[in-house]
Design an enzyme around this catalytic site. Structure first.
Site, PDB file in Angstrom:
ATOM      1  N   GLU A   4      27.723  42.565  36.937  1.00 37.64           N
ATOM      2  CA  GLU A   4      28.752  43.493  36.469  1.00 37.64           C
ATOM      3  C   GLU A   4      29.795  42.824  35.583  1.00 37.64           C
ATOM      4  O   GLU A   4      30.437  43.474  34.752  1.00 37.64           O
ATOM      5  CB  GLU A   4      29.457  44.166  37.657  1.00 37.64           C
ATOM      6  CG  GLU A   4      30.307  43.264  38.532  1.00 37.64           C
ATOM      7  CD  GLU A   4      29.554  42.616  39.686  1.00 37.64           C
ATOM      8  OE1 GLU A   4      30.195  42.238  40.675  1.00 37.64           O
ATOM      9  OE2 GLU A   4      28.314  42.491  39.580  1.00 37.64           O
ATOM     10  N   GLN A  31      63.784  56.784  28.887  1.00 38.34           N
ATOM     11  CA  GLN A  31      65.022  56.373  28.210  1.00 38.34           C
ATOM     12  C   GLN A  31      65.667  55.178  28.905  1.00 38.34           C
ATOM     13  O   GLN A  31      66.079  54.205  28.265  1.00 38.34           O
ATOM     14  CB  GLN A  31      66.005  57.548  28.163  1.00 38.34           C
ATOM     15  CG  GLN A  31      65.544  58.723  27.317  1.00 38.34           C
ATOM     16  CD  GLN A  31      66.548  59.860  27.332  1.00 38.34           C
ATOM     17  OE1 GLN A  31      67.751  59.646  27.206  1.00 38.34           O
ATOM     18  NE2 GLN A  31      66.055  61.087  27.504  1.00 38.34           N
ATOM     19  N   ILE A  60      62.563  40.856  38.360  1.00 40.53           N
ATOM     20  CA  ILE A  60      63.226  39.563  38.176  1.00 40.53           C
ATOM     21  C   ILE A  60      62.245  38.486  37.698  1.00 40.53           C
ATOM     22  O   ILE A  60      62.576  37.632  36.882  1.00 40.53           O
ATOM     23  CB  ILE A  60      63.963  39.136  39.468  1.00 40.53           C
ATOM     24  CG1 ILE A  60      64.846  37.918  39.183  1.00 40.53           C
ATOM     25  CG2 ILE A  60      62.969  38.862  40.611  1.00 40.53           C
ATOM     26  CD1 ILE A  60      65.798  37.585  40.323  1.00 40.53           C
ATOM     27  N   GLU A 101      28.074  31.939  57.350  1.00 39.77           N
ATOM     28  CA  GLU A 101      29.351  32.597  57.109  1.00 39.77           C
ATOM     29  C   GLU A 101      29.731  33.456  58.311  1.00 39.77           C
ATOM     30  O   GLU A 101      30.912  33.607  58.623  1.00 39.77           O
ATOM     31  CB  GLU A 101      29.284  33.458  55.851  1.00 39.77           C
ATOM     32  CG  GLU A 101      30.596  34.145  55.515  1.00 39.77           C
ATOM     33  CD  GLU A 101      30.544  34.966  54.241  1.00 39.77           C
ATOM     34  OE1 GLU A 101      31.602  35.460  53.810  1.00 39.77           O
ATOM     35  OE2 GLU A 101      29.445  35.127  53.676  1.00 39.77           O
ATOM     36  N   CYS A 144      24.912  39.475  44.988  1.00 38.21           N
ATOM     37  CA  CYS A 144      25.576  38.368  45.680  1.00 38.21           C
ATOM     38  C   CYS A 144      25.368  38.479  47.203  1.00 38.21           C
ATOM     39  O   CYS A 144      24.280  38.240  47.691  1.00 38.21           O
ATOM     40  CB  CYS A 144      27.052  38.322  45.311  1.00 38.21           C
ATOM     41  SG  CYS A 144      27.855  36.750  45.735  1.00 38.21           S
ATOM     42  N   HIS A 163      26.697  37.884  39.641  1.00 38.58           N
ATOM     43  CA  HIS A 163      27.423  39.149  39.510  1.00 38.58           C
ATOM     44  C   HIS A 163      27.171  39.724  38.121  1.00 38.58           C
ATOM     45  O   HIS A 163      27.940  39.458  37.183  1.00 38.58           O
ATOM     46  CB  HIS A 163      28.920  38.932  39.719  1.00 38.58           C
ATOM     47  CG  HIS A 163      29.315  38.735  41.141  1.00 38.58           C
ATOM     48  ND1 HIS A 163      29.696  39.784  41.963  1.00 38.58           N
ATOM     49  CD2 HIS A 163      29.379  37.615  41.899  1.00 38.58           C
ATOM     50  CE1 HIS A 163      29.988  39.310  43.168  1.00 38.58           C
ATOM     51  NE2 HIS A 163      29.801  38.006  43.158  1.00 38.58           N
TER      52      HIS A 163
END
Length: 539
Positions: A515, A194, A150, A402, A378, A513
């Site tokens: 990568e 189909q 939808i 953290e 990181c 980073h």
């Protein structure tokens, strides 16, 4: 310039994760290597403004562009295949579309009109698609999700309208769908394809090319059956059989003859891409002459999509060194140090949160003490600093805020708390709606002469790499680190960007980073060096 752009729309049917992103990237690679300018746009139908707040367990990796946009992981595929950098203009979501329209309505830009899906939402979609294609000969537009969802209906309507506006020879519709193998019947079933195409045609879109995803090759009769049922030319059913590496897909598409219907529908002369270099690298992925084993220490190992860019970066490095990189996944929540003994290298990737931290620190300590080639990215770099502070410097309670907001020796702390050497608060950050701050996108990194990092980057003095993190290394401990053999080998003004051990074969940590900038044809320098050093010190 706008009228000269040709649009290729890629939709998917039956189920998700069929490889629309790889199909789009492969087609873009072929067009680019045929001499055309190509861009790709990913449309995500979810209502999130971007995937930055979405769990990697549910959504997979968040890819970061050079301009700091948090995007769908397919943008990473686009960059890796086309060997180019994209931006925030190459990805948008339903959340962004509705937010933009509502903001304009609040400003009175619609002059009091009733705001509706058609034309206001579809007009905003079309305007963004056109902007993304401006200046390019081709724009490939990938619609996330599946036909029938939808939330995807406004996009399909916008695509239908664009075909009328741009002309039939400037718009190509490609539908990627599943042809499942039913083992009990020993047969490939075409009915899902189909029905999926019938759903597209019901809303006014008739795909000219069908890419079928299957475990097995399709017979000529099966292809003809699909072509007749779905009203496409007989050469326009392209089988995308499961490949040993995603980088083989462009070569497979050539073998399947996809270039002929593309050229015919878009009124092009014959497409002749030069895939010599690409083909050579793919052969080195599939049949390398050397091999190494890399321990990948993480916490999202049940879903490899969470580390997609990093795993692909290892593949890039291996291909360019004619080496198979065997990745040994090690669960940081249940670390087994014995598994580390026979590894040629240990990699600790980025991440968020406290879960699995102790296991990662143990792996880092093992790599440091046993002279195993190591790369921390990181969070991996931050944990390398914490491990060194605890076990070498003997700093009590060394930690990151953290994990412990009240720790007395915060080796790592929040960006918004960062004060530079002149006592000024840093403001080079991106405000996050989560309440903290995040450093996103590309930043300069100044490399220390004669460091392993500088040598990996061919003795460049300044490099540019991408970031996605909230926490930084505390410069208060810098002198203590360096006086004990841990060099700060990269920095951005007063921010610590990279570290390395002086008396170790290869022990490097980077805050950025790498990568995110690695591609098959141009692997990232520090990841390439990591694999090269693991090969040199192979056990």
């Amino acid at each position: 310039m706008l009228n000269n752009t040709k649009y290729i729309f890629v939709t998917g049917g039956v189920l998700s994760s069929l490889g629309k992103g790889i199909s789009s990237s492969s087609i873009g690679t072929l067009l680019k290597n045929a001499g055309y300018s190509v861009s790709i746009l990913k449309i995500d139908p979810y209502i999130n403004v971007d995937p930055g707040t979405m769990s990697p367990l549910e959504h997979g990796e968040v890819f970061v562009t050079a301009d700091g946009a948090e995007t769908d992981l397919d943008i990473g595929h686009y960059e890796r295949f086309l060997n180019t950098s994209f931006s925030k203009n190459n990805n948008f979501t339903t959340g962004q579309i509705y937010l933009s329209v509502i903001e304009r309505e609040r400003k009175g830009d619609y002059l009091g009109k009733t705001i509706q899906i058609v034309p206001h939402i579809t007009d905003e979609i079309k305007a963004r698609i056109k902007r993304a294609g401006n200046g390019f000969e081709f724009l490939i537009v990938e619609l996330g999700g599946t036909v029938g969802d939808i939330e995807g209906m406004p996009y399909l309507e916008a695509m239908r309208q664009l075909k009328h506006e741009m002309g039939t020879h400037n718009v190509l519709s490609i539908h990627v769908t599943l042809v499942p193998y039913v083992k009990a019947a020993d047969e490939l079933k075409t009915k899902p394809t189909q029905h999926s195409v019938q759903e597209l045609r019901r809303i006014g879109i008739s795909p000219q090319i069908i890419i079928t995803r299957s475990e097995l090759p399709l017979s000529k009769d099966t292809k003809l059956k699909i072509a007749l049922a779905c009203d496409v030319d007989s050469d326009s059913v392209i089988n995308a059989e499961d490949a040993n590496t995603i980088y083989k897909c462009p070569i497979n598409f050539i073998s399947e003859g996809i270039l002929s219907p593309i050229a015919r529908v878009l009124s092009l002369s014959s497409l002749l891409p030069n895939m010599t270099e690409w083909d050579m690298l793919v052969k080195k992925i599939l049949s390398p002459t050397k091999n190494i084993s890399i321990g990948f220490v993480g916490k999202y190992l049940s879903l490899k999509e969470s580390y997609k860019s990093l795993l692909e970066a290892l593949t890039h490095a291996g291909a360019n060194l004619d080496t198979k990189v065997d990745v040994v996944f090690i669960d940081s929540e249940n670390i087994d140090l014995e598994k580390l003994y026979n590894l040629d290298g240990i990699l600790v990737p980025g991440g968020f949160g406290e879960r699995g931290i102790d296991g990662k620190i143990q792996a880092i300590q093992y790599a440091r003490e046993h002279n195993i080639v190591f790369l921390g990215i990181c969070l991996g770099m931050q944990l390398a600093l914490i491990e060194f502070a605890r076990n070498v410097l003997q700093i009590p309670n060394a930690n990151s805020t953290e994990f412990d907001k009240t720790c007395k020796n915060p080796i790592i702390y929040m960006i918004e708390d960062f004060i530079d050497s002149q006592g000024k608060k840093q403001v080079r950050t991106h405000n996050s709606p989560l309440g903290g701050t995040m450093r996103l996108g590309e930043y300069e990194c100044y490399l220390k002469n004669d460091s392993k990092l500088a040598k990996a980057y061919h003795n460049q003095k300044i490099i540019r790499e991408r970031h996605r993190h909230r926490y930084e290394a505390n410069p208060k401990y810098r002198d203590l680190f360096e006086s004990n053999g841990l060099m700060i080998s990269g920095e951005c003004n007063d921010l610590i960007e990279a570290i390395e051990l002086e008396n170790h074969p290869f022990f490097v940590g980077v805050q950025f980073h790498p990568e995110f900038t690695s591609r098959l044809q141009s692997p990232n320098a520090i990841i390439l060096e990591f694999v090269k050093q693991a090969l040199a010190h192979k056990k």
